[in-house]
Design a protein around this motif. Structure first.
Motif, PDB file in Angstrom:
ATOM      1  N   GLY A  17       0.827  -1.210   0.000  1.00 58.65           N
ATOM      2  CA  GLY A  17       0.000   0.000   0.000  1.00 58.65           C
ATOM      3  C   GLY A  17       0.858   1.255   0.000  1.00 58.65           C
ATOM      4  N   ALA A  18       1.942   1.229   0.772  1.00 60.15           N
ATOM      5  CA  ALA A  18       2.864   2.367   0.821  1.00 60.15           C
ATOM      6  C   ALA A  18       3.488   2.604  -0.559  1.00 60.15           C
ATOM      7  N   SER A  19       3.915   1.529  -1.213  1.00 56.39           N
ATOM      8  CA  SER A  19       4.522   1.654  -2.552  1.00 56.39           C
ATOM      9  C   SER A  19       3.520   2.233  -3.545  1.00 56.39           C
ATOM     10  N   PHE A  20       2.279   1.767  -3.484  1.00 56.92           N
ATOM     11  CA  PHE A  20       1.236   2.263  -4.393  1.00 56.92           C
ATOM     12  C   PHE A  20       0.985   3.761  -4.172  1.00 56.92           C
ATOM     13  N   LEU A  21       0.847   4.157  -2.908  1.00 56.73           N
ATOM     14  CA  LEU A  21       0.564   5.567  -2.615  1.00 56.73           C
ATOM     15  C   LEU A  21       1.762   6.465  -2.921  1.00 56.73           C
ATOM     16  N   ALA A  28       3.818  10.829   3.594  1.00 53.45           N
ATOM     17  CA  ALA A  28       3.310  10.191   4.805  1.00 53.45           C
ATOM     18  C   ALA A  28       2.277  11.082   5.490  1.00 53.45           C
ATOM     19  N   ASN A  29       2.561  12.381   5.580  1.00 58.07           N
ATOM     20  CA  ASN A  29       1.612  13.298   6.223  1.00 58.07           C
ATOM     21  C   ASN A  29       0.313  13.427   5.434  1.00 58.07           C
ATOM     22  N   ASN A  30       0.387  13.368   4.099  1.00 55.19           N
ATOM     23  CA  ASN A  30      -0.832  13.373   3.282  1.00 55.19           C
ATOM     24  C   ASN A  30      -1.714  12.187   3.652  1.00 55.19           C
ATOM     25  N   ALA A  66      -1.553   2.751   9.272  1.00 56.75           N
ATOM     26  CA  ALA A  66      -0.328   1.935   9.285  1.00 56.75           C
ATOM     27  C   ALA A  66       0.555   2.250   8.076  1.00 56.75           C
ATOM     28  N   VAL A  67      -0.070   2.531   6.945  1.00 55.30           N
ATOM     29  CA  VAL A  67       0.668   2.802   5.711  1.00 55.30           C
ATOM     30  C   VAL A  67       1.473   4.093   5.806  1.00 55.30           C
ATOM     31  N   ASP A  68       0.943   5.093   6.517  1.00 47.44           N
ATOM     32  CA  ASP A  68       1.669   6.369   6.579  1.00 47.44           C
ATOM     33  C   ASP A  68       3.058   6.201   7.192  1.00 47.44           C
ATOM     34  N   GLY A  69       3.152   5.367   8.224  1.00 39.88           N
ATOM     35  CA  GLY A  69       4.461   5.109   8.832  1.00 39.88           C
ATOM     36  C   GLY A  69       5.393   4.374   7.885  1.00 39.88           C
ATOM     37  N   SER A  79       9.252  11.781  11.208  1.00 41.67           N
ATOM     38  CA  SER A  79       9.431  13.025  11.959  1.00 41.67           C
ATOM     39  C   SER A  79       8.639  12.950  13.257  1.00 41.67           C
ATOM     40  N   LEU A  80       9.081  13.720  14.216  1.00 47.56           N
ATOM     41  CA  LEU A  80       8.362  13.790  15.479  1.00 47.56           C
ATOM     42  C   LEU A  80       6.985  14.406  15.279  1.00 47.56           C
ATOM     43  N   PHE A  81       6.888  15.375  14.364  1.00 44.76           N
ATOM     44  CA  PHE A  81       5.581  15.982  14.092  1.00 44.76           C
ATOM     45  C   PHE A  81       4.631  14.964  13.450  1.00 44.76           C
ATOM     46  N   GLY A  82       5.163  14.117  12.583  1.00 46.91           N
ATOM     47  CA  GLY A  82       4.346  13.051  11.989  1.00 46.91           C
ATOM     48  C   GLY A  82       3.828  12.102  13.051  1.00 46.91           C
ATOM     49  N   THR A  83       4.672  11.780  14.026  1.00 46.20           N
ATOM     50  CA  THR A  83       4.251  10.934  15.142  1.00 46.20           C
ATOM     51  C   THR A  83       3.151  11.618  15.930  1.00 46.20           C
ATOM     52  N   LEU A  84       3.316  12.911  16.192  1.00 44.63           N
ATOM     53  CA  LEU A  84       2.297  13.675  16.910  1.00 44.63           C
ATOM     54  C   LEU A  84       0.963  13.648  16.167  1.00 44.63           C
TER      55      LEU A  84
END
Length: 193
Positions: A17-21, A28-30, A66-69, A79-84
């Motif tokens: 899914g990550a590869s497709f996106l 990741a943030n999108n 799960a895919v964003d990570g 990024s820490l902001f992505g984790t937040l």
């Protein structure tokens, strides 16, 4: 528990899914934001008694969560902001569902309040230990496993949504397994800290 022990089995699906996106030029943030919006739609579908669609959107939101990570790791953009964003948006989706369910099912309102309290306490311990412990794994912070992790939450929310006749039973079971997780996390925190 399922997230911790079953991740290796679903990682290929998450990575594909990550590869497709990534081919669609999404960051990741999108994907995190898309997961939030789809997750909030779950509550709208619950409100309008579109329960099967609600469960489908819940699981799509969880998959994208799960895919964003995986996208962030593949592109070396963690990024820490992505984790937040990730952790905050998860709670927004859960809170929206609990709010809508409590509005719809008046007799179960107190059970939903207890469920929300259990989630708040469990996440407070989880995040505090994650911030205080130096060890890190695949996540950007120390991840405390437990009986009730994200997948168990999705299963319980699905049962609550699809079987409203048993809403009190499943909501109280959900609170109970989160309470067990609270105890697990406190015991582990005592050892770690």
């Amino acid at each position: 528990m399922l997230d911790t022990h079953g991740r290796k089995y679903v990682d290929p699906i998450i990575n594909s899914g990550a590869s497709f996106l990534l081919k669609l030029k999404l960051t990741a943030n999108n994907v995190t934001i898309i997961a939030l919006l789809i997750g909030i739609l779950t509550s709208v579908f619950i409100y309008f008694d579109m329960n099967i669609i609600a469960v489908l959107t819940l699981w799509i939101s969880g998959y994208l969560d799960a895919v964003d990570g995986a996208i962030a790791r593949k592109t070396n953009t963690t990024s820490l902001f992505g984790t937040l964003m990730d952790i905050t948006f998860d709670r927004i989706v859960e809170t929206c569902m609990i709010l809508v369910l409590a509005l719809k099912y008046v007799d179960a309102r107190m059970s939903f309040i207890i469920l929300l309290i259990c989630i708040i306490i469990s996440m407070t311990i989880f995040l505090t230990v994650g911030a205080l412990v130096e060890k890190k794994g695949i996540k950007s912070f120390y991840y405390q496993a437990g009986v009730a992790e994200r997948s168990e939450g999705f299963i319980m929310f699905s049962l609550i949504i699809l079987l409203p006749k048993y809403i009190l039973f499943f909501t109280n079971i959900f609170s109970f397994i989160i309470f067990i997780t609270i105890i697990q996390r406190i015991v582990e925190a005592k050892k770690l800290l």
